[in-house]
Scaffold this motif. Structure first.
Motif, mmCIF file in Angstrom:
data_model
loop_
_atom_site.group_PDB
_atom_site.id
_atom_site.type_symbol
_atom_site.label_atom_id
_atom_site.label_comp_id
_atom_site.label_asym_id
_atom_site.label_seq_id
_atom_site.Cartn_x
_atom_site.Cartn_y
_atom_site.Cartn_z
ATOM 1 N N ASP A 12 0.919 -1.102 0.120
ATOM 2 C CA ASP A 12 0.108 -0.255 -0.072
ATOM 3 C C ASP A 12 0.956 1.114 -0.058
ATOM 4 O O ASP A 12 1.862 0.947 0.717
ATOM 5 C CB ASP A 12 -0.877 -0.203 1.219
ATOM 6 C CG ASP A 12 -2.061 -0.954 1.008
ATOM 7 O OD1 ASP A 12 -2.184 -1.565 0.062
ATOM 8 O OD2 ASP A 12 -2.631 -1.138 1.994
ATOM 9 N N VAL A 13 0.481 2.203 -0.537
ATOM 10 C CA VAL A 13 1.201 3.601 -0.984
ATOM 11 C C VAL A 13 1.466 4.225 0.606
ATOM 12 O O VAL A 13 0.285 4.361 1.209
ATOM 13 C CB VAL A 13 0.299 4.778 -1.825
ATOM 14 C CG1 VAL A 13 0.987 5.989 -1.845
ATOM 15 C CG2 VAL A 13 0.164 4.097 -3.096
ATOM 16 N N ARG A 14 2.784 4.447 0.948
ATOM 17 C CA ARG A 14 2.994 4.880 2.090
ATOM 18 C C ARG A 14 3.200 6.269 2.345
ATOM 19 O O ARG A 14 3.530 6.871 1.040
ATOM 20 C CB ARG A 14 4.383 4.185 2.705
ATOM 21 C CG ARG A 14 4.477 2.695 2.918
ATOM 22 C CD ARG A 14 5.728 2.233 3.096
ATOM 23 N NE ARG A 14 6.863 2.694 2.234
ATOM 24 C CZ ARG A 14 7.125 1.782 1.209
ATOM 25 N NH1 ARG A 14 6.487 0.459 1.351
ATOM 26 N NH2 ARG A 14 8.127 2.274 0.359
ATOM 27 N N PRO A 15 3.075 7.158 3.427
ATOM 28 C CA PRO A 15 3.355 8.503 3.559
ATOM 29 C C PRO A 15 4.870 8.589 3.320
ATOM 30 O O PRO A 15 5.718 7.531 3.507
ATOM 31 C CB PRO A 15 3.101 8.769 5.001
ATOM 32 C CG PRO A 15 2.254 7.610 5.540
ATOM 33 C CD PRO A 15 2.556 6.405 4.845
ATOM 34 N N PRO A 16 5.300 9.629 2.603
ATOM 35 C CA PRO A 16 4.469 10.774 2.278
ATOM 36 C C PRO A 16 4.005 10.711 0.852
ATOM 37 O O PRO A 16 3.254 11.510 0.402
ATOM 38 C CB PRO A 16 5.408 11.975 2.258
ATOM 39 C CG PRO A 16 6.922 11.478 2.002
ATOM 40 C CD PRO A 16 6.741 9.984 2.379
ATOM 41 N N ALA A 17 4.206 9.463 0.194
ATOM 42 C CA ALA A 17 3.695 9.404 -1.322
ATOM 43 C C ALA A 17 2.205 9.609 -1.376
ATOM 44 O O ALA A 17 1.944 10.538 -2.262
ATOM 45 C CB ALA A 17 4.019 8.163 -2.056
ATOM 46 N N ASP A 18 1.416 9.152 -0.469
ATOM 47 C CA ASP A 18 0.152 9.409 -0.473
ATOM 48 C C ASP A 18 -0.385 10.739 -0.611
ATOM 49 O O ASP A 18 -1.502 11.149 -1.079
ATOM 50 C CB ASP A 18 -0.576 8.648 0.879
ATOM 51 C CG ASP A 18 -0.252 8.894 2.064
ATOM 52 O OD1 ASP A 18 1.075 9.762 2.113
ATOM 53 O OD2 ASP A 18 -0.806 8.729 3.152
ATOM 54 N N ALA A 19 0.456 11.588 0.114
ATOM 55 C CA ALA A 19 -0.078 12.975 0.295
ATOM 56 C C ALA A 19 0.278 13.498 -1.094
ATOM 57 O O ALA A 19 -0.557 14.588 -1.603
ATOM 58 C CB ALA A 19 0.819 13.632 1.234
ATOM 59 N N TYR A 20 1.186 13.179 -1.731
ATOM 60 C CA TYR A 20 1.567 13.830 -3.014
ATOM 61 C C TYR A 20 0.568 13.443 -4.172
ATOM 62 O O TYR A 20 0.073 14.098 -5.080
ATOM 63 C CB TYR A 20 3.010 13.241 -3.671
ATOM 64 C CG TYR A 20 4.043 13.816 -2.942
ATOM 65 C CD1 TYR A 20 4.309 13.515 -1.676
ATOM 66 C CD2 TYR A 20 4.825 14.929 -3.678
ATOM 67 C CE1 TYR A 20 5.636 14.109 -1.073
ATOM 68 C CE2 TYR A 20 5.930 15.348 -2.994
ATOM 69 C CZ TYR A 20 6.374 15.117 -1.922
ATOM 70 O OH TYR A 20 7.480 15.546 -1.271
ATOM 71 N N ILE A 21 0.072 12.092 -4.139
ATOM 72 C CA ILE A 21 -0.999 11.539 -4.843
ATOM 73 C C ILE A 21 -2.310 12.228 -4.765
ATOM 74 O O ILE A 21 -2.809 12.717 -5.706
ATOM 75 C CB ILE A 21 -1.070 9.977 -4.820
ATOM 76 C CG1 ILE A 21 0.284 9.435 -5.338
ATOM 77 C CG2 ILE A 21 -2.334 9.426 -5.582
ATOM 78 C CD1 ILE A 21 0.197 7.898 -5.037
ATOM 79 N N ASP A 22 -2.664 12.634 -3.506
ATOM 80 C CA ASP A 22 -3.922 13.260 -3.011
ATOM 81 C C ASP A 22 -3.849 14.688 -3.546
ATOM 82 O O ASP A 22 -4.706 15.029 -4.183
ATOM 83 C CB ASP A 22 -4.122 13.277 -1.680
ATOM 84 C CG ASP A 22 -5.181 13.780 -1.089
ATOM 85 O OD1 ASP A 22 -6.173 13.170 -1.696
ATOM 86 O OD2 ASP A 22 -5.431 14.600 -0.196
ATOM 87 N N ARG A 23 -2.659 15.423 -3.364
ATOM 88 C CA ARG A 23 -2.602 16.545 -3.995
ATOM 89 C C ARG A 23 -2.743 16.651 -5.680
ATOM 90 O O ARG A 23 -3.180 17.696 -6.118
ATOM 91 C CB ARG A 23 -1.242 17.256 -3.379
ATOM 92 C CG ARG A 23 -0.921 18.816 -4.007
ATOM 93 C CD ARG A 23 -2.097 19.622 -3.187
ATOM 94 N NE ARG A 23 -1.686 20.924 -3.607
ATOM 95 C CZ ARG A 23 -2.685 21.662 -4.185
ATOM 96 N NH1 ARG A 23 -4.228 21.214 -3.971
ATOM 97 N NH2 ARG A 23 -2.607 22.884 -4.711
ATOM 98 N N MET A 24 -1.932 15.692 -6.148
ATOM 99 C CA MET A 24 -2.099 15.864 -7.505
ATOM 100 C C MET A 24 -3.353 15.583 -8.247
ATOM 101 O O MET A 24 -3.825 16.198 -9.185
ATOM 102 C CB MET A 24 -1.024 14.616 -8.206
ATOM 103 C CG MET A 24 0.351 14.699 -8.309
ATOM 104 S SD MET A 24 1.327 13.602 -9.124
ATOM 105 C CE MET A 24 1.851 12.503 -7.880
ATOM 106 N N ASN A 25 -4.148 14.789 -7.669
ATOM 107 C CA ASN A 25 -5.614 14.544 -7.772
ATOM 108 C C ASN A 25 -6.372 15.697 -7.611
ATOM 109 O O ASN A 25 -7.402 15.944 -8.324
ATOM 110 C CB ASN A 25 -6.263 13.360 -7.042
ATOM 111 C CG ASN A 25 -5.646 11.969 -7.819
ATOM 112 O OD1 ASN A 25 -5.064 11.937 -9.052
ATOM 113 N ND2 ASN A 25 -5.870 10.917 -7.064
ATOM 114 N N GLY A 26 -5.846 16.668 -6.798
ATOM 115 C CA GLY A 26 -6.916 17.993 -6.464
ATOM 116 C C GLY A 26 -6.657 19.100 -7.394
ATOM 117 O O GLY A 26 -7.285 20.052 -7.375
#
Ligand SMILES: NC(=O)C1=CN([C@@H]2O[C@H](COP(=O)(O)OP(=O)(O)OC[C@H]3O[C@@H](n4cnc5c(N)ncnc54)[C@H](O)[C@@H]3O)[C@@H](O)[C@H]2O)[C@@H](O)CC1
Ligand SMILES: [K+]
Length: 239
Positions: free
Chosen positions: A144-158
């Motif tokens: 599963d995607v670990r921090p901090p990569a999850d925050a980058y992905i969330d931001r890209m999608n936003g």
């Protein structure tokens, strides 16, 4: 396990490979045939830059990790800067922590004076309609995607602009297509050499880039391969 699940615009089927099969292809190309990773990465970065120029409306931000995927994104940033495209790079870690091909590509960008920052806060002030290059994670996603990569992905999608993913949208399992937690939802994916089995339910359009892996590699590994590119360096793929 190889499947013929993708087609070119002329209806020719193209074998899809799992992440493990693609890892074998890359390993054979390097260790047995003698193709260097940087040679393949140069092709990936140049073709990705073509696709970014094709969709972009204004500035470009490349989001890069520390693996081969990040290295390809950094190479793309060089090709964009060489064409005077306004581009900056956001790394998922401090530049001193980069290694291998990603470090190599970073040092070239540094010499060129291309802006490279790290930290998800670097994505806080991205202007409307900026094009994002998703080069955070490719087929090397593990668990599963670990921090901090999850925050980058969330931001890209936003963000409001188009996203172009390199090889596999970050967070998608290249073999199964399952999102392993947060996953990028791109307008376009430029996948390398052969499509990955997990790209069959992809958001957006899929393109296949020729990174110069010779037919002999596929023959040695027993992967069915008819060069699908014709006279082109990349082609559109459909289901
Ligand atoms: N022929 C080749 O070998 C080439 C490979 N290239 C690219 O290299 C990629 C494969 O490179 P790698 O094997 O280095 O792997 P990746 O670059 O796909 O993945 C490794 C990166 O993902 C991060 N990561 C992995 N699992 C994670 C998780 N669960 N949570 C958060 N972060 C995670 C790692 O920290 C690392 O930064 C391909 O997808 C392709 O895009 C291209 O750049 C050029 C040529
Ligand atoms: K990616």
């Amino acid at each position: 396990m190889s499947r013929n699940s993708f087609r070119t615009s002329t209806g020719r089927s193209v074998t899809a490979v799992t992440a493990d099969e693609m890892r074998d292809v890359d390993r054979d190309a390097v260790e047995d045939v003698g193709l260097q990773l940087l040679q393949m990465m140069e092709n990936a970065g140049r073709i990705l830059a073509w696709h970014v120029r094709d969709v972009r409306e204004s500035d470009v931000v490349v989001v890069a990790g520390n693996g081969g995927n990040g290295g390809g994104g950094l190479t793309c940033a060089r090709h964009l800067a060489n064409r005077d495209v306004p581009v900056r790079v956001v790394l998922d870690r401090p530049s001193e922590e980069l290694s291998g091909a990603a470090a190599h590509q970073y040092h070239i960008l540094d010499e060129m004076g291309v802006s490279v920052t790290s930290g998800v806060e670097s994505l806080a002030d991205v202007a409307e309609r900026t094009t994002i290059v998703d080069a955070l994670i490719g087929y090397g996603l593990s668990g599963d995607v670990r921090p901090p990569a999850d925050a980058y992905i969330d931001r890209m999608n936003g963000l409001s602009g188009p996203t172009v993913s390199l090889d596999v949208p970050s967070g998608i399992d290249a073999t199964s297509g399952e999102p392993l937690g947060e996953a990028v939802s791109p307008a376009r994916t430029v996948t390398l050499a052969l499509p990955k089995t997990g790209l069959d339910a992809l958001a957006g359009k899929l393109y296949l880039a020729d990174i110069s892996i010779p037919r002999t590699v596929y023959e040695r590994l027993g992967i069915e391969y008819e060069p699908p590119f014709g006279d082109d360096d990349w082609i559109r793929l459909e289901q």
